[in-house]
Design a protein around this motif. Structure first.
Motif: not given
Lengths: 212, 212
Positions: B56-68, B114-115, B121-133
């Motif tokens: 579904n649409k969410e699945g596509l979105y999550l694959e993109i996020i994973n790649g990033i 996203i940050y 309506g998209a699943p939540f993604v936590d990009f704080n990690r990027f910044f914290d690193v």
DNA sequence: GTCTATATTGAGATAGAC
DNA sequence: GTCTATCTCAATATAGAC
């Protein structure tokens, strides 16, 4: 003799309530993902009421944006009154904005989401102005500080961006974290440390002024 | 004797094309305001193809996020190899990230949206990690610089936030302006000017090292 | 001004042939 | 794997009574 209630602004509270709830929902789910169904439900009215006051969803959105724009102009207008050293005026500017941000977290979150996010079908709004006003103000203050001898001749652009960047990151902490790791005291220390680095040196002193 | 074409990764290009076009559209209009209709049209396929590959649409979105997320980890992993002065290593870190940001503007815009933006309506993604690193890395480098004498004892937290804040604002210029007012040379100058301000002082020198 | 009821469109998602 | 055709639902928006 009792007079009739004035007919002006007959139900202004309904308008305000709709706008307030819309802000909350737009912050929480975004413009596109928020339905007018949700907005009117939160405000305790029905759909035709929203369409009566704002024409459509875009109209409601634009009214909110207008209000925010005016708020910002008033905030900045109330800041040109400060006087004192350049360092003090930069600190006042930054803490003044910070205080206002902390008092209006929801609205500021919306501004950041619009600035960094996609239009989502909503009309385009240019918030670069907000940022440019701050950048210009700091730049002017630094120019004054250099010509007045408070700041030694140095790379003014680099100085300006580092100060504004430090300020921005503190603001971003306020709206992105439930418990910011840096805030009011932090930005004051940063400004002092950066400006200490470009302050005129006394002859035989050890380094003074750090962490004041 | 001709062999049959290998059955592995039969139409991986279709997957990739869908993901690439989805990124473009999510950046342009946001997750909620982008329909799968638009995505599949841009990729030159029909709806069932998208549902076949991503569910579904969410699945596509999550694959993109994973790649990033994986891209980011690889970028950072390739940076721990640097050696030299603390100043040099901070500069290398900042310019390395900057270069990568300039090469991947679309993806980075998506990350920022996203940050700072609402979930839409998209699943939540936590990009704080990027910044914290980044924050943690700079903090470690500064600690090393202070204990090694390259940086005088000072407010390390303030120093860390001012450096990372300056870096962030340069990144933000790259993705929010068509012609950034500051970029690679600028962040180098900023790092130098800030660190000059907390560098050990030679005895009778005028102030050296500004605007190098 | 505010409601109930409804028109209309486009969304996400699937069935089933090839 | 990819298509055509279709289902179902929720979205924006309005008509018309009160």
């Amino acid at each position: 003799m009792p007079t009739k209630p004035l007919p002006i602004a007959p139900h202004d509270d309904v308008r305000q309530r709709l706008m307030q709830e819309a802000i909350t929902l737009f912050v929480e789910h975004g413009y596109a993902a928020t339905s007018v169904r949700q907005i009117v439900a939160a405000a305790g009215v029905t759909k035709p009421v929203m369409y009566y006051y704002f024409g459509n969803k875009e109209g409601l959105y634009l009214e909110i944006i207008n209000g925010i724009s005016q708020q910002f102009d008033q905030l900045i207008a109330g800041m040109y009154a400060t006087s004192g050293s350049v360092r003090q005026r930069i600190t006042d500017l930054f803490t003044g904005i910070l205080d206002s941000v902390q008092d209006n977290r929801a609205v500021v979150k919306l501004v950041y989401a619009i600035y960094f996010g996609p239009p989502q079908g909503a009309p385009f709004v240019d918030f670069n102005r907000f940022f440019d006003v701050i950048l210009g103000t700091v730049n002017d203050l630094l120019t004054e500080g250099i010509s007045g001898g408070e700041i030694i001749p140095c790379n003014r652009d680099a100085l300006c961006w580092s100060l504004v960047g430090s300020h921005q990151i503190v603001l971003e902490e306020q709206i992105c974290r439930t418990t910011p790791r840096i805030s009011r005291e932090g930005i004051i220390q940063i400004v002092n440390q950066i400006l200490d680095g470009v302050a005129p040196r006394t002859n035989n002193s050890t380094f003074e002024g750090v962490d004041r």
